[in-house]
Design a protein around this motif. Structure first.
Motif, PDB file in Angstrom:
ATOM      1  N   GLU A  84       0.606  -1.678   0.002  1.00 41.56           N
ATOM      2  CA  GLU A  84       0.427   0.108   0.117  1.00 41.56           C
ATOM      3  C   GLU A  84       0.753   1.338  -0.297  1.00 41.56           C
ATOM      4  N   HIS A  85       1.849   1.497   1.052  1.00 34.09           N
ATOM      5  CA  HIS A  85       2.620   2.065   0.730  1.00 34.09           C
ATOM      6  C   HIS A  85       3.312   3.074  -0.716  1.00 34.09           C
ATOM      7  N   ASN A  86       4.031   1.614  -0.937  1.00 34.01           N
ATOM      8  CA  ASN A  86       4.203   1.639  -3.145  1.00 34.01           C
ATOM      9  C   ASN A  86       3.182   2.350  -3.524  1.00 34.01           C
ATOM     10  N   ARG A  87       1.777   1.969  -3.239  1.00 33.63           N
ATOM     11  CA  ARG A  87       0.861   2.618  -4.210  1.00 33.63           C
ATOM     12  C   ARG A  87       0.684   3.489  -4.047  1.00 33.63           C
ATOM     13  N   GLU A  88       0.928   4.441  -2.657  1.00 38.24           N
ATOM     14  CA  GLU A  88       0.120   5.897  -2.725  1.00 38.24           C
ATOM     15  C   GLU A  88       1.156   6.502  -3.432  1.00 38.24           C
ATOM     16  N   LEU A  89       2.774   6.034  -3.071  1.00 34.23           N
ATOM     17  CA  LEU A  89       3.692   6.819  -3.636  1.00 34.23           C
ATOM     18  C   LEU A  89       3.919   6.441  -5.051  1.00 34.23           C
ATOM     19  N   LEU A  90       3.340   6.076  -5.906  1.00 36.46           N
ATOM     20  CA  LEU A  90       3.121   5.785  -7.271  1.00 36.46           C
ATOM     21  C   LEU A  90       1.657   6.363  -7.666  1.00 36.46           C
ATOM     22  N   ARG A  91       0.714   7.207  -6.891  1.00 39.07           N
ATOM     23  CA  ARG A  91      -0.616   7.822  -6.846  1.00 39.07           C
ATOM     24  C   ARG A  91      -0.020   9.261  -7.031  1.00 39.07           C
ATOM     25  N   ALA A  92       1.108   9.362  -6.196  1.00 32.13           N
ATOM     26  CA  ALA A  92       1.381  10.801  -5.799  1.00 32.13           C
ATOM     27  C   ALA A  92       2.569  11.233  -7.404  1.00 32.13           C
ATOM     28  N   ASN A  93       2.669  10.090  -7.787  1.00 31.56           N
ATOM     29  CA  ASN A  93       3.728  10.118  -9.704  1.00 31.56           C
ATOM     30  C   ASN A  93       3.035  10.190 -10.725  1.00 31.56           C
ATOM     31  N   ARG A  94       1.084  10.647 -10.315  1.00 32.50           N
ATOM     32  CA  ARG A  94       0.734  10.386 -11.667  1.00 32.50           C
ATOM     33  C   ARG A  94       0.708  11.344 -12.800  1.00 32.50           C
ATOM     34  N   LYS A  95       0.045  10.581 -13.922  1.00 31.91           N
ATOM     35  CA  LYS A  95       0.542  11.511 -14.998  1.00 31.91           C
ATOM     36  C   LYS A  95       2.304  10.659 -15.231  1.00 31.91           C
ATOM     37  N   ASN A  96       2.746   9.992 -14.872  1.00 35.10           N
ATOM     38  CA  ASN A  96       4.167   9.698 -15.039  1.00 35.10           C
ATOM     39  C   ASN A  96       3.798   7.523 -14.866  1.00 35.10           C
ATOM     40  N   ASN A  97       3.041   7.252 -14.971  1.00 35.40           N
ATOM     41  CA  ASN A  97       3.416   5.482 -14.429  1.00 35.40           C
ATOM     42  C   ASN A  97       2.603   5.163 -15.514  1.00 35.40           C
ATOM     43  N   VAL A  98       3.616   4.244 -16.195  1.00 31.58           N
ATOM     44  CA  VAL A  98       3.172   3.350 -17.508  1.00 31.58           C
ATOM     45  C   VAL A  98       3.089   1.676 -17.086  1.00 31.58           C
ATOM     46  N   LEU A  99       2.192   1.323 -18.026  1.00 36.18           N
ATOM     47  CA  LEU A  99       1.548   0.022 -18.144  1.00 36.18           C
ATOM     48  C   LEU A  99       2.730  -0.496 -18.938  1.00 36.18           C
ATOM     49  N   LEU A 100       2.892  -1.651 -18.929  1.00 41.02           N
ATOM     50  CA  LEU A 100       3.625  -2.672 -20.107  1.00 41.02           C
ATOM     51  C   LEU A 100       2.476  -3.787 -19.536  1.00 41.02           C
ATOM     52  N   ALA A 101       1.713  -4.045 -20.245  1.00 39.35           N
ATOM     53  CA  ALA A 101       0.895  -5.071 -20.007  1.00 39.35           C
ATOM     54  C   ALA A 101       1.217  -6.193 -21.292  1.00 39.35           C
ATOM     55  N   ALA A 102       0.738  -7.311 -20.742  1.00 35.69           N
ATOM     56  CA  ALA A 102       0.960  -8.643 -22.017  1.00 35.69           C
ATOM     57  C   ALA A 102      -0.478  -9.779 -21.113  1.00 35.69           C
ATOM     58  N   SER A 103      -0.679 -10.308 -22.478  1.00 33.76           N
ATOM     59  CA  SER A 103      -1.973 -11.264 -21.838  1.00 33.76           C
ATOM     60  C   SER A 103      -0.868 -12.924 -21.014  1.00 33.76           C
TER      61      SER A 103
END
Length: 166
Positions: A84-103
């Motif tokens: 959860e702490h990491n998710r909070e850090l990443l939420r504060a980095n919004r507009k700059n998070n890129v998901l590389l998704a694959a099946s």
């Protein structure tokens, strides 16, 4: 702010970040930084110290990297979103998070044939259990990402070009 690459193991985060090196002042691979800090492979550390201990170090490293100034790209480990702490850090980095998704099937095949990186979660779980981990993490990645790029049929160079246009 840093551009952060998120995604499940085998999605191509490290490879794509390598393609982006010329567009950024600095490329930081969390897994490599952690291995340097702990003095062994992540697999060895997992076996010796356990996942909880690893996740603490991972959170410290993420926090340190996100505090850096400049035009940087960070390749995260696949489990960074568990905390959860990491998710909070990443939420504060919004507009700059890129998901590389694959099946799942593409990722499973990539991981199964990867002889360089032996991933503990892959080695220690059945395919069904591994699929469950994938599903749970994908929901977390998607909730934190501003751009989602499917990597199934794209080259690392193509993915890098998309991120450069972001």
């Amino acid at each position: 702010m840093a551009k952060v690459l998120l995604g499940f193991m085998g999605a191509g985060k490290t490879t794509v970040a390598g393609e982006l090196q010329e567009s950024f002042d600095q490329f930081l691979d969390m897994d490599l930084i952690i291995e340097e800090r702990i003095g062994m492979s992540i697999s060895e550390y997992f076996a010796r110290e356990g996942e909880a201990s690893f996740r603490k170090i991972e959170s410290q490293v993420l926090e340190e990297l996100l505090a850096l100034e400049g035009n940087i790209i960070i390749s995260t480990g696949g489990g960074v979103v568990i905390s959860e702490h990491n998710r909070e850090l990443l939420r504060a980095n919004r507009k700059n998070n890129v998901l590389l998704a694959a099946s799942f099937e593409v990722l499973y095949d990539r991981i199964e044939h990867d002889k360089i990186f032996q991933r503990p979660l892959f080695l220690n779980n059945s395919k069904e259990d591994f699929h469950g981990i994938y599903e749970r993490r994908m929901k977390l990645y998607e909730g934190l990402s501003d751009l989602i790029i499917n990597t199934d049929h794209r080259t690392p160079k193509e993915i890098a070009r998309i991120i450069e246009c972001m």
